[in-house]
Design an enzyme around this catalytic site. Structure first.
Site, PDB file in Angstrom:
ATOM      1  N   CYS A  53       0.656  -1.168  -0.289  1.00 19.41           N
ATOM      2  CA  CYS A  53       0.349   0.088   0.228  1.00 19.41           C
ATOM      3  C   CYS A  53       0.630   0.721   0.023  1.00 19.41           C
ATOM      4  O   CYS A  53       2.131   1.273   0.739  1.00 19.41           O
ATOM      5  CB  CYS A  53      -0.863   0.121   0.954  1.00 19.41           C
ATOM      6  SG  CYS A  53      -2.641  -1.362   1.113  1.00 19.41           S
ATOM      7  N   HIS A  79      -2.229  -7.939  -1.124  1.00 25.04           N
ATOM      8  CA  HIS A  79      -2.520  -6.884  -2.096  1.00 25.04           C
ATOM      9  C   HIS A  79      -2.518  -6.993  -3.713  1.00 25.04           C
ATOM     10  O   HIS A  79      -1.299  -7.711  -4.049  1.00 25.04           O
ATOM     11  CB  HIS A  79      -1.814  -5.825  -2.272  1.00 25.04           C
ATOM     12  CG  HIS A  79      -1.461  -4.100  -2.677  1.00 25.04           C
ATOM     13  ND1 HIS A  79      -2.050  -3.125  -1.932  1.00 25.04           N
ATOM     14  CD2 HIS A  79      -1.206  -3.537  -3.903  1.00 25.04           C
ATOM     15  CE1 HIS A  79      -2.354  -2.244  -2.756  1.00 25.04           C
ATOM     16  NE2 HIS A  79      -2.259  -2.415  -3.285  1.00 25.04           N
ATOM     17  N   HIS A  95      -0.978  -7.615  -7.044  1.00 23.98           N
ATOM     18  CA  HIS A  95       0.379  -6.975  -7.244  1.00 23.98           C
ATOM     19  C   HIS A  95       0.464  -8.984  -8.165  1.00 23.98           C
ATOM     20  O   HIS A  95      -0.404  -9.513  -8.428  1.00 23.98           O
ATOM     21  CB  HIS A  95       0.886  -7.140  -5.642  1.00 23.98           C
ATOM     22  CG  HIS A  95       1.407  -9.081  -5.714  1.00 23.98           C
ATOM     23  ND1 HIS A  95       0.222  -9.310  -4.267  1.00 23.98           N
ATOM     24  CD2 HIS A  95       2.459  -9.450  -5.273  1.00 23.98           C
ATOM     25  CE1 HIS A  95       1.034 -10.478  -4.016  1.00 23.98           C
ATOM     26  NE2 HIS A  95       2.429 -10.092  -4.307  1.00 23.98           N
ATOM     27  N   GLN A 130       4.367 -10.496 -10.072  1.00 24.25           N
ATOM     28  CA  GLN A 130       5.820 -10.351 -10.140  1.00 24.25           C
ATOM     29  C   GLN A 130       6.410 -10.673 -11.644  1.00 24.25           C
ATOM     30  O   GLN A 130       5.765 -10.364 -12.079  1.00 24.25           O
ATOM     31  CB  GLN A 130       6.031 -11.450  -9.611  1.00 24.25           C
ATOM     32  CG  GLN A 130       6.112 -11.209  -7.891  1.00 24.25           C
ATOM     33  CD  GLN A 130       6.186 -12.883  -7.391  1.00 24.25           C
ATOM     34  OE1 GLN A 130       7.740 -12.628  -6.799  1.00 24.25           O
ATOM     35  NE2 GLN A 130       4.957 -13.366  -6.811  1.00 24.25           N
TER      36      GLN A 130
END
Length: 346
Positions: free
Chosen positions: A73, A167, A169, A171
């Site tokens: 965040c 969260h 996301h 990679q």
């Protein structure tokens, strides 16, 4: 798109991607961080020939923190996170606990939104297009680095997959070797070229579009289909109609159509089981090696699959899959495709 590059307190790079050219993101990281230390190495399996990464320093990485301590965040007045800015559109930074680093490659985290409570499927098309632009930019930059052989962009979603941060996301890995799965694809494609003179990626896509039984979603520039020999209960492959080796060579028309089509595909996955819990999945971009034999014949595509086979049952990789890589699928691919067509947006 505006790109802002700066550094975190321990020297790691962080890049902000913004739709607004006026966005100001160069906020200093005030945390008292020591320089990051890694100990990853690449070993070769003598029997299979596969590369295996040993990264013992990752045992201490962040594990399921509460929402108010999420490191992905934006930072606030009372709490500093991995993202120093108080807001962002899309942000990419070097992983604090990388599997690959230095001479063994690079690992990056990409955050799709500052909103902890949402998901990729809930983004709008503009934000999804910005994520695509960030994936493309990182592929181009990482591919140009010495020693990088292949760039892999992916998202793991859901605790069932093994995700340790909730969260939204993904990679990005820059491998110093060509991954085992891609190596096998390249060998199969090369053998097909030698035997028939044709391109296997093009022929598989053409056959699926002609038969249509397993086609889930089709646009002017992309087709999503369940593969004939799907390994997972619900697995979809998304191919551009014009074959291209990686994201950097994707044409403008395909780039423009992708966000809406991909978001619809993710939303169908979330509607599959009729439960309020989001569907866990892995979304994986398969890109050609940076250079070398096989790149010209490779076909960029995205593979999306879930480990959930029913609303309350997961598909575990048990003895046959984990031990022998002999997959047993509980869902007929044609039935999976029909179900994914059935849950289209109304």
């Amino acid at each position: 798109m505006k790109r802002t590059s700066t550094r975190l307190a321990d020297g790691r790079e962080i890049l902000y991607y913004d739709a607004d050219d006026g966005a100001a993101r160069a906020v200093p990281d005030t945390r008292p961080l020591d320089a990051s230390a890694t100990s990853s190495e690449v070993r070769r399996d003598p029997l299979l020939g596969d590369a295996v990464v040993i990264a013992s320093h990752r045992q201490g990485r962040t594990y399921h923190p509460p929402a108010d301590a999420c490191p992905l965040c934006p930072s606030t007045g009372g709490r500093a996170s991995e993202v120093p800015a108080p807001d962002y559109d899309v942000v990419v930074f070097e992983n604090r606990f990388p599997s690959l680093a230095g001479d063994t490659g690079r690992c990056e985290v990409i955050c799709f939104t500052p909103d902890h409570r949402t998901s990729f499927a809930e983004l709008d098309e503009e934000r999804a297009a910005l994520v695509l632009a960030a994936w493309t930019d990182r592929t181009a930059e990482l591919s140009a680095r010495a020693g990088v052989r292949q760039v892999y962009c992916f998202e793991n979603r859901g605790a069932e997959i093994g995700v340790t941060l909730a969260h939204p996301h993904g990679q990005i890995y820059a491998f110093p070797f060509i991954t085992p799965r891609t190596t096998r694809m390249l060998a199969t494609v090369a053998a097909h070229r030698a035997r028939t003179g044709g391109n296997l990626f093009e022929e598989v896509l053409a056959a699926e579009r002609a038969e249509r039984t397993r086609v889930v979603l089709e646009g002017e520039h992309w087709t999503a289909f369940v593969p004939y020999a799907a390994r997972w209960p619900y697995e979809v492959h998304l191919h551009p109609h014009r074959r291209t080796p990686d994201l950097t060579t994707l044409d403008d028309a395909a780039r423009a159509e992708f966000p809406g089509l991909y978001l619809e595909l993710l939303r169908r996955f979330d509607r599959l089981f009729g439960t309020p819990a989001p569907t866990p999945y892995i979304s994986a971009w398969h890109q050609a090696p940076v250079s070398g034999e096989g790149r010209a014949d490779f076909g960029l595509h995205l593979e999306l699959f879930t480990v959930r086979r029913t609303a309350d049952k997961l598909k575990y990789l048990a003895g046959t899959e984990s031990g022998m890589e002999a997959y047993m699928n509980d869902v007929r691919p044609e039935d999976a495709a029909a179900r994914l067509r059935e849950v289209a947006s109304r």
